[in-house]
Design a protein around this motif. Structure first.
Motif, mmCIF file in Angstrom:
data_model
loop_
_atom_site.group_PDB
_atom_site.id
_atom_site.type_symbol
_atom_site.label_atom_id
_atom_site.label_comp_id
_atom_site.label_asym_id
_atom_site.label_seq_id
_atom_site.Cartn_x
_atom_site.Cartn_y
_atom_site.Cartn_z
ATOM 1 N N LEU A 58 -7.056 24.301 -13.122
ATOM 2 C CA LEU A 58 -5.657 24.723 -13.081
ATOM 3 C C LEU A 58 -5.066 24.595 -14.483
ATOM 4 O O LEU A 58 -5.644 23.922 -15.351
ATOM 5 N N PRO A 59 -3.927 25.235 -14.748
ATOM 6 C CA PRO A 59 -3.343 25.178 -16.093
ATOM 7 C C PRO A 59 -3.123 23.746 -16.572
ATOM 8 O O PRO A 59 -2.770 22.866 -15.775
ATOM 9 N N PRO A 60 -3.294 23.489 -17.873
ATOM 10 C CA PRO A 60 -3.133 22.141 -18.420
ATOM 11 C C PRO A 60 -1.657 21.788 -18.607
ATOM 12 O O PRO A 60 -1.142 21.794 -19.731
ATOM 13 N N GLN A 61 -0.996 21.482 -17.528
ATOM 14 C CA GLN A 61 0.433 21.184 -17.606
ATOM 15 C C GLN A 61 0.849 20.302 -16.447
ATOM 16 O O GLN A 61 0.109 20.145 -15.464
ATOM 17 N N VAL A 62 2.014 19.719 -16.577
ATOM 18 C CA VAL A 62 2.608 18.989 -15.462
ATOM 19 C C VAL A 62 3.814 19.775 -14.962
ATOM 20 O O VAL A 62 4.388 20.592 -15.684
ATOM 21 N N ILE A 63 4.170 19.534 -13.706
ATOM 22 C CA ILE A 63 5.337 20.162 -13.091
ATOM 23 C C ILE A 63 6.465 19.135 -13.068
ATOM 24 O O ILE A 63 6.242 17.974 -12.704
ATOM 25 N N LEU A 64 7.657 19.542 -13.463
ATOM 26 C CA LEU A 64 8.801 18.638 -13.438
ATOM 27 C C LEU A 64 9.592 18.839 -12.160
ATOM 28 O O LEU A 64 10.026 19.950 -11.844
ATOM 29 N N ASN A 67 14.276 15.608 -10.166
ATOM 30 C CA ASN A 67 14.754 14.344 -10.734
ATOM 31 C C ASN A 67 14.123 14.033 -12.093
ATOM 32 O O ASN A 67 14.289 12.932 -12.631
ATOM 33 N N GLY A 68 13.394 15.016 -12.658
ATOM 34 C CA GLY A 68 12.778 14.812 -13.955
ATOM 35 C C GLY A 68 11.437 14.119 -13.910
ATOM 36 O O GLY A 68 10.810 13.889 -14.950
ATOM 37 N N LEU A 69 10.952 13.810 -12.704
ATOM 38 C CA LEU A 69 9.658 13.155 -12.548
ATOM 39 C C LEU A 69 8.539 14.175 -12.736
ATOM 40 O O LEU A 69 8.554 15.250 -12.135
ATOM 41 N N ALA A 70 7.568 13.842 -13.576
ATOM 42 C CA ALA A 70 6.453 14.751 -13.844
ATOM 43 C C ALA A 70 5.302 14.488 -12.884
ATOM 44 O O ALA A 70 5.020 13.344 -12.513
ATOM 45 N N ARG A 71 4.636 15.560 -12.483
ATOM 46 C CA ARG A 71 3.432 15.445 -11.656
ATOM 47 C C ARG A 71 2.422 16.490 -12.121
ATOM 48 O O ARG A 71 2.782 17.504 -12.709
ATOM 49 N N LEU A 72 1.157 16.246 -11.846
ATOM 50 C CA LEU A 72 0.122 17.208 -12.188
ATOM 51 C C LEU A 72 0.263 18.481 -11.351
ATOM 52 O O LEU A 72 0.688 18.426 -10.192
ATOM 53 N N ALA A 73 -0.089 19.606 -11.947
ATOM 54 C CA ALA A 73 -0.145 20.849 -11.175
ATOM 55 C C ALA A 73 -1.160 20.671 -10.054
ATOM 56 O O ALA A 73 -2.199 20.031 -10.238
ATOM 57 N N ARG A 74 -0.872 21.252 -8.900
ATOM 58 C CA ARG A 74 -1.753 21.050 -7.747
ATOM 59 C C ARG A 74 -1.606 22.197 -6.761
ATOM 60 O O ARG A 74 -0.648 22.970 -6.818
ATOM 61 N N VAL A 91 -1.564 26.705 -0.226
ATOM 62 C CA VAL A 91 -0.525 27.179 -1.142
ATOM 63 C C VAL A 91 -0.552 26.299 -2.387
ATOM 64 O O VAL A 91 -1.342 25.367 -2.479
ATOM 65 N N GLY A 92 0.316 26.595 -3.353
ATOM 66 C CA GLY A 92 0.344 25.710 -4.500
ATOM 67 C C GLY A 92 0.996 26.278 -5.734
ATOM 68 O O GLY A 92 1.641 27.324 -5.691
ATOM 69 N N ASP A 93 0.782 25.581 -6.834
ATOM 70 C CA ASP A 93 1.463 25.897 -8.088
ATOM 71 C C ASP A 93 0.813 27.037 -8.854
ATOM 72 O O ASP A 93 1.492 27.867 -9.447
#
Length: 251
Positions: A58-64, A67-74, A91-93
């Motif tokens: 998956l793309p090398p990024q996190v999803i915000l 509330n500004g909390l970052a999580r890995l794309a999934r 489904v997914g990002d």
């Protein structure tokens, strides 16, 4: 430790028994048609989240989050159970960022389907035609010829020349690879310009899918979104016409 692909099932799913489940794939794609259909069904049917899939493909990024909390794309798995109907949703990002990743992830998804004893997979996507479409068709493809009659009866169009370049991404690869896993698969593609998120095309795909899986879904909210989009497009086209008239006058 980071692995190539991992799937983690929620504790609430571990004791559930599935009966002849089907899997609906609605990952991001052309016109976001498949994503709109699958996520709308999850919302309306109140499907329960059962798992998460993480991958280096998956793309090398996190999803915000809000509330500004970052999580890995999934990507995620959901389950709807009612009246003997067991429906899984994928489904997914994102889809993969590489050709190799597309194949590896699609094969992994088929492996999940086999593990959960899925009887049939429905992949959903958009068929981009490069221009606005007033009455979007639903085009189909199958991995076994015997499935075609059922789809045609539900209003699906089959045309050897469409889509001309084949079916790209998860919707196509899962369709092709699932045959190697011994799982029936169907692809439903909503005709769309490919330029905009297309709820009108998604509504038509949803209507056909609901018939095929015999799970009624209230389409009111999606139809409302489609009507709003249609009005917005009409306004945009009308504005372009007026703009052309003004330019002609100035010239």
């Amino acid at each position: 430790m980071i692995e190539d692909i991992t799937v983690r099932y929620l504790d609430s799913f571990k004791d559930k028994q599935l009966v002849d489940p089907i899997l609906i794939e609605g990952l991001p794609g052309i016109g976001q048609v498949g994503k709109l259909v699958a996520e709308y069904m999850i919302h309306i049917l109140a499907a329960e989240k059962i798992g998460e899939i993480h991958s280096i493909y998956l793309p090398p990024q996190v999803i915000l989050e809000e509330n500004g909390l970052a999580r890995l794309a999934r990507n995620e798995l959901f389950l709807y159970q009612s009246g003997g109907k067991d429906v899984l949703f994928l489904v997914g990002d994102h889809q993969s960022t590489s050709n190799e990743g597309h194949y590896i992830l699609a094969d992994f998804y088929c492996g999940i389907a086999e593990e959960l004893k899925v009887k049939r997979i429905y992949t959903l996507g958009g068929f981009g035609v490069g221009h606005l479409v007033n009455e979007p068709r639903v085009l189909g493809a199958v991995n076994r010829s015997e499935l075609r009659t059922e789809l045609e009866a539900a209003g699906v169009t089959f045309n050897r020349d469409e889509p001309g370049g084949g079916i790209i991404g998860a919707a196509g690869l899962i369709l092709g690879l699932s045959a190697e896993w011994g799982i029936d698969a169907v692809c439903l593609m909503g005709e769309t310009s490919g330029y905009l998120v297309d709820p009108m095309s998604a509504a038509n795909v949803l209507a056909v899918l609901s018939k095929l899986i015999d799970v009624p879904v209230d389409q009111t909210k999606l139809n409302d979104r489609a009507a709003e989009m249609e009005k917005a497009i009409e306004s945009m086209v009308e504005g372009e016409k007026h703009g052309d008239e003004e330019l002609s006058y100035i010239g």
